[in-house]
Design a protein around this motif. Structure first.
Motif, PDB file in Angstrom:
ATOM      1  N   HIS A 216      11.390  -5.026   3.409  1.00 31.02           N
ATOM      2  CA  HIS A 216      10.015  -5.519   3.517  1.00 31.02           C
ATOM      3  C   HIS A 216       9.209  -4.974   2.342  1.00 31.02           C
ATOM      4  O   HIS A 216       9.201  -3.778   2.081  1.00 31.02           O
ATOM      5  CB  HIS A 216       9.383  -5.063   4.831  1.00 31.02           C
ATOM      6  N   ARG A 217       8.524  -5.872   1.632  1.00 34.66           N
ATOM      7  CA  ARG A 217       7.738  -5.447   0.481  1.00 34.66           C
ATOM      8  C   ARG A 217       6.311  -5.142   0.920  1.00 34.66           C
ATOM      9  O   ARG A 217       5.650  -5.981   1.523  1.00 34.66           O
ATOM     10  CB  ARG A 217       7.741  -6.527  -0.596  1.00 34.66           C
ATOM     11  N   ILE A 218       5.858  -3.960   0.616  1.00 37.95           N
ATOM     12  CA  ILE A 218       4.508  -3.544   0.952  1.00 37.95           C
ATOM     13  C   ILE A 218       3.799  -3.164  -0.343  1.00 37.95           C
ATOM     14  O   ILE A 218       4.368  -2.493  -1.204  1.00 37.95           O
ATOM     15  CB  ILE A 218       4.506  -2.365   1.944  1.00 37.95           C
ATOM     16  N   SER A 219       2.574  -3.631  -0.494  1.00 36.73           N
ATOM     17  CA  SER A 219       1.855  -3.330  -1.726  1.00 36.73           C
ATOM     18  C   SER A 219       1.530  -1.848  -1.787  1.00 36.73           C
ATOM     19  O   SER A 219       1.258  -1.210  -0.768  1.00 36.73           O
ATOM     20  CB  SER A 219       0.573  -4.161  -1.824  1.00 36.73           C
ATOM     21  N   LYS A 220       1.577  -1.315  -2.980  1.00 38.82           N
ATOM     22  CA  LYS A 220       1.320   0.106  -3.180  1.00 38.82           C
ATOM     23  C   LYS A 220      -0.094   0.473  -2.741  1.00 38.82           C
ATOM     24  O   LYS A 220      -0.317   1.512  -2.113  1.00 38.82           O
ATOM     25  CB  LYS A 220       1.532   0.459  -4.652  1.00 38.82           C
ATOM     26  N   GLY A 221      -1.057  -0.410  -3.037  1.00 38.17           N
ATOM     27  CA  GLY A 221      -2.434  -0.138  -2.642  1.00 38.17           C
ATOM     28  C   GLY A 221      -2.600  -0.069  -1.139  1.00 38.17           C
ATOM     29  O   GLY A 221      -3.307   0.803  -0.619  1.00 38.17           O
ATOM     30  N   LYS A 222      -1.941  -0.974  -0.418  1.00 34.10           N
ATOM     31  CA  LYS A 222      -2.028  -0.958   1.045  1.00 34.10           C
ATOM     32  C   LYS A 222      -1.413   0.314   1.606  1.00 34.10           C
ATOM     33  O   LYS A 222      -1.976   0.929   2.523  1.00 34.10           O
ATOM     34  CB  LYS A 222      -1.320  -2.185   1.627  1.00 34.10           C
ATOM     35  N   LEU A 223      -0.272   0.707   1.071  1.00 36.28           N
ATOM     36  CA  LEU A 223       0.382   1.919   1.555  1.00 36.28           C
ATOM     37  C   LEU A 223      -0.514   3.136   1.331  1.00 36.28           C
ATOM     38  O   LEU A 223      -0.616   4.016   2.200  1.00 36.28           O
ATOM     39  CB  LEU A 223       1.724   2.101   0.853  1.00 36.28           C
ATOM     40  N   ILE A 224      -1.183   3.193   0.199  1.00 43.12           N
ATOM     41  CA  ILE A 224      -2.097   4.299  -0.080  1.00 43.12           C
ATOM     42  C   ILE A 224      -3.212   4.336   0.954  1.00 43.12           C
ATOM     43  O   ILE A 224      -3.537   5.385   1.527  1.00 43.12           O
ATOM     44  CB  ILE A 224      -2.676   4.179  -1.502  1.00 43.12           C
ATOM     45  N   ARG A 225      -3.813   3.182   1.236  1.00 40.28           N
ATOM     46  CA  ARG A 225      -4.938   3.142   2.190  1.00 40.28           C
ATOM     47  C   ARG A 225      -4.480   3.477   3.603  1.00 40.28           C
ATOM     48  O   ARG A 225      -5.200   4.140   4.362  1.00 40.28           O
ATOM     49  CB  ARG A 225      -5.597   1.766   2.138  1.00 40.28           C
ATOM     50  N   LEU A 226      -3.288   3.039   3.977  1.00 40.42           N
ATOM     51  CA  LEU A 226      -2.757   3.376   5.297  1.00 40.42           C
ATOM     52  C   LEU A 226      -2.525   4.880   5.435  1.00 40.42           C
ATOM     53  O   LEU A 226      -2.857   5.481   6.465  1.00 40.42           O
ATOM     54  CB  LEU A 226      -1.444   2.625   5.547  1.00 40.42           C
ATOM     55  N   MET A 227      -1.967   5.483   4.411  1.00 37.86           N
ATOM     56  CA  MET A 227      -1.693   6.910   4.475  1.00 37.86           C
ATOM     57  C   MET A 227      -2.977   7.722   4.588  1.00 37.86           C
ATOM     58  O   MET A 227      -3.058   8.693   5.344  1.00 37.86           O
ATOM     59  CB  MET A 227      -0.892   7.338   3.249  1.00 37.86           C
ATOM     60  N   VAL A 228      -4.009   7.323   3.845  1.00 42.17           N
ATOM     61  CA  VAL A 228      -5.288   8.034   3.918  1.00 42.17           C
ATOM     62  C   VAL A 228      -5.919   7.834   5.291  1.00 42.17           C
ATOM     63  O   VAL A 228      -6.445   8.778   5.893  1.00 42.17           O
ATOM     64  CB  VAL A 228      -6.232   7.558   2.798  1.00 42.17           C
ATOM     65  N   ALA A 229      -5.853   6.608   5.812  1.00 47.49           N
ATOM     66  CA  ALA A 229      -6.438   6.327   7.123  1.00 47.49           C
ATOM     67  C   ALA A 229      -5.749   7.109   8.231  1.00 47.49           C
ATOM     68  O   ALA A 229      -6.374   7.475   9.226  1.00 47.49           O
ATOM     69  CB  ALA A 229      -6.360   4.823   7.413  1.00 47.49           C
ATOM     70  N   GLU A 230      -4.462   7.405   8.068  1.00 50.75           N
ATOM     71  CA  GLU A 230      -3.716   8.178   9.053  1.00 50.75           C
ATOM     72  C   GLU A 230      -3.859   9.683   8.831  1.00 50.75           C
ATOM     73  O   GLU A 230      -3.389  10.479   9.626  1.00 50.75           O
ATOM     74  CB  GLU A 230      -2.223   7.817   8.988  1.00 50.75           C
TER      75      GLU A 230
END
Length: 706
Positions: A216-230
């Motif tokens: 599954h391809r996940i955008s780097k920007g989305k992954l960054i925002r998810l990690m910060v939100a968690e």
């Protein structure tokens, strides 16, 4: 694993003490006692793992997980109940919560004592060279608030099954229920050993990536925002958490655990987990209840699962979710979440959610009940049919990211959005024939905002943006001549701005006005301009930190590369109908030009011939994409000297040109012979798939070529 779990929970407790001062007023001491006890756990756990008792450490991880999950639930429930009784007497709630904290601290103290006993016993036996395989008995511990045992026994079987030699085999057999070969066992064990050697923050980053399916391809920007939100990015003094998360991701990329998808044309960076690691680590995370995947009604979700991925219709897993208190809910598919299919948020544990990812689901509006999920830090509804946002959204005081890119006909944000004081990212972008999203007056109240994209520039917004001085990413649509002065004045005060996107009204035909007096922010790294340009402004040459540039539908009469090739750090250049010249020569890039360029994309229906690339030009080019060059008849002489080139894309490729590029006798084949990967589509195939419209007159041609 226990180190990561404890450290991130300590981080969350400290964050809550800082942000929720009203709720925790008067009980700060009790919270600090819990934080202190967790710190003691970290020390003892580290000491235990440094002794020969490390084979017995896994059961203690399970004990700690239960305790921390209970403490997390207790804290989140307390915040919810206090929020619901803002004007009522809260003393009983506070008393009940402090009693619960004391019980948690007591359970931690008991766990610490027994871990110390195990460490001492193992050390003595090791010194006396006694049998270290003798089972260590751990007495039954206290009972949790839910009546679950707080400690478990360690038997000889546990020691064997949790030893480093058999961990990989155990996980693989849990998946396949078959005996695997010696090589597979070694490979699985090695993957887990490498995983266990990672720092705790990289372990959690990788765990989060494994929420998504393999490949599954996940955008780097989305992954960054998810990690910060968690809260999964460790804090560093003077550095944004987003930057820390980016560093963690880059480290995993450098180690080959995360892989960058390389079939891009420079639009965005997508990541996948190395398939060799994904399966093994996923099974480990499922065993540890970090992730639970719902593929249908037969799925069994452990009650302490913290992240749930739903692959099937919500109706088939609703009953399962009633027994769970997840912090993350991910819909991976095109599930129908419309109201006629029931309230998909109607499950008991929804109130604990922090992450709600509904990307690509079938949903037209968020239910009003979403406003009750006060712990939400991330809402992702990208690529949905969402047409409105409920006013109750303003209740989500913890919300950090609102991703509504490529939604339905969403005309404006509700004024209640201005109540979201912790909002860091508002990601918006239009669909075809839909302009930018209008912002409510008073947007300057969002002082923590870092990303703001897809906004309409009118109605005073251009001037209000000057108050958002911490922005790192800005995207403005419908830029018109009447507001360009205020807009550029606002941008010039954004000293932290890294990425800027400006799009003209009706950008395919409209003109984008760029003021010569504009001074780009000093840290600007990415620039995207959509709309007709009269010329390249002189300030382009001052952007020495620029790494990525897209010029779209600029229709310049002068070759922009004459200026752009001197930008010292430019890595990605996308010229999408940017230059209307019919011919490119060696002036496009002279010797030493584009010194760091890695990706070059050119799209032009005017371009007929690219005659020459000077030897020594484009010294680092890896990807060359020629898209929509419908009349390009020849590839440049000198392309064979660009020895760094990994991938060439030719879509479309004229049929007669294809003959000249064939390996068996093609007269131009020498130009591309050393390129490892070539992607192309013949013009005849393209016309079969997309029939061309009737030919137009010369007068019409200029309008239709956009």
């Amino acid at each position: 694993m226990s180190e990561a779990m404890v450290k991130f929970f300590i981080h969350r407790l400290n964050f809550l003490l800082l942000q929720e001062t009203e709720i925790f007023c008067g009980i700060k001491h009790q919270m600090e006692c819990l934080i202190t006890k967790l710190g003691e756990i970290l020390k003892v756990s580290g000491d235990l793992c440094n002794t020969k008792a490390d084979a017995n450490a896994s059961p203690w991880t399970n004990v700690l997980r239960e305790i921390i999950c209970d403490a997390d639930d207790l804290t989140d429930e307390f915040i919810i109940q206090m929020d619901q009784q803002r004007s009522s007497d809260r003393s009983e709630l506070t008393k009940s919560f402090t009693n619960g904290l004391q019980e948690i601290v007591s359970r931690l103290a008991t766990t610490i004592n027994r871990m110390e006993e195990l460490k001492f016993s193992t050390t003595v036996k090791g010194n006396n060279e006694t049998d270290t395989n003798k089972p260590q008995e751990i007495e039954e511990g206290q009972t949790s608030a839910q009546g679950k045992p707080a400690a478990i026994g360690v038997e000889e079987k546990d020691n064997k099954e949790n030893s480093p030699e058999t961990k990989g085999s155990q996980i693989a057999e849990a998946k396949d229920s078959v005996t695997i070969g010696e090589e597979d066992r070694k490979e699985s064990s090695q993957v887990l050993m490498n995983y266990n050697d990672l720092p705790y923050y990289l372990q959690y980053c990788l765990m989060y990536c494994c929420i998504f399916p393999v490949n599954h391809r996940i955008s780097k920007g989305k992954l960054i925002r998810l990690m910060v939100a968690e809260g999964l990015a460790q804090e560093k003094p003077g550095q944004l958490q987003e930057d820390t998360a980016k560093e963690n991701i880059n480290e995993l990329i450098n180690q080959g655990i995360l892989q960058v998808n390389d079939d891009h044309i420079g639009e965005r960076v997508c990541l996948t987990v190395n398939p060799d690691c994904h399966e093994i680590i996923l099974r480990k995370l499922e065993e540890e209840n970090f992730i639970a995947a719902c593929t249908g009604s037969h799925s069994v979700i452990p009650h302490i699962a913290r992240h749930v991925s739903v692959y099937s219709n919500m109706e088939t897993v609703a009953l399962q979710l009633n027994n769970v208190r997840p912090r993350g809910l991910f819909f991976l598919g095109s599930q129908d979440l419309s109201r006629e299919h029931g309230n998909w948020l109607n499950f008991n544990g929804a109130k604990f959610l922090r992450i709600l990812d509904l990307e690509r689901t079938k949903i037209k509006r968020l239910p009003e009940e979403v406003g009750d999920l006060i712990h939400l830090t991330y809402i992702g509804v990208k690529h949905t049919d969402l047409n409105e946002l409920p006013p109750s959204l303003g209740n989500l005081r913890a919300l950090q990211t609102l991703d509504i890119k490529h939604c339905g006909d969403l005309p404006a944000l509700p004024p209640e959005v201005l109540n979201l004081a912790r909002l860091r990212h508002i990601k918006m972008y239009k669909r075809i024939n839909v302009g930018g999203v209008k912002l409510p007056p008073g947007i300057e109240r969002l002082r923590n905002i870092l990303s703001l994209t897809g906004i309409h520039s009118g109605s005073g917004t251009a001037q209000e943006l000057s108050k958002l001085i911490h922005l790192t990413r800005l995207g403005v649509l419908d830029v018109a001549e009447e507001n360009v002065g205020d807009l550029f004045a606002s941008i010039m005060v954004m000293q932290s701005l890294l990425s800027l996107s400006l799009e003209a009204e009706n950008f395919i035909k409209g003109t984008l006005v760029l003021l010569e007096s504009f001074l780009p922010p000093p840290l600007l790294e990415k620039l995207r301009l959509e709309g007709r340009l009269e010329k390249i402004p002189s300030w382009f040459s001052s952007m020495e930190r620029l790494t990525k540039l897209r010029l779209g539908f600029s229709h310049l009469s002068e070759n922009p590369a004459l200026v752009l090739q001197d930008l010292p750090n430019l890595k990605i250049l996308i010229l999408w109908n940017a230059y209307d010249g019919k011919k490119l020569g060696k002036e496009f890039c002279r010797f030493g030009g584009f010194p760091k360029l890695e990706i070059l994309t050119i799209a032009s229906r005017f371009l007929e011939e690219w005659t020459e690339i000077e030897e020594g030009a484009l010294p680092g080019l890896q990807y060359l994409h020629l898209r929509n060059c419908m009349n390009l008849r020849v590839l440049p002489e000198g392309l064979q000297f660009v020895t760094t080139l990994k991938h060439l894309t030719l879509i479309p490729l004229l049929d007669e040109h294809a003959e000249r590029l064939k390996p068996d006798g093609g007269e131009e084949n020498y130009k591309i012979r050393s390129i490892p990967q070539i992607s192309y589509m013949p013009m005849s195939t393209l016309q079969e798939l997309f029939p061309l419209p009737p030919p137009c007159t010369p007068a019409e041609k200029g309008d239709k070529l956009g």
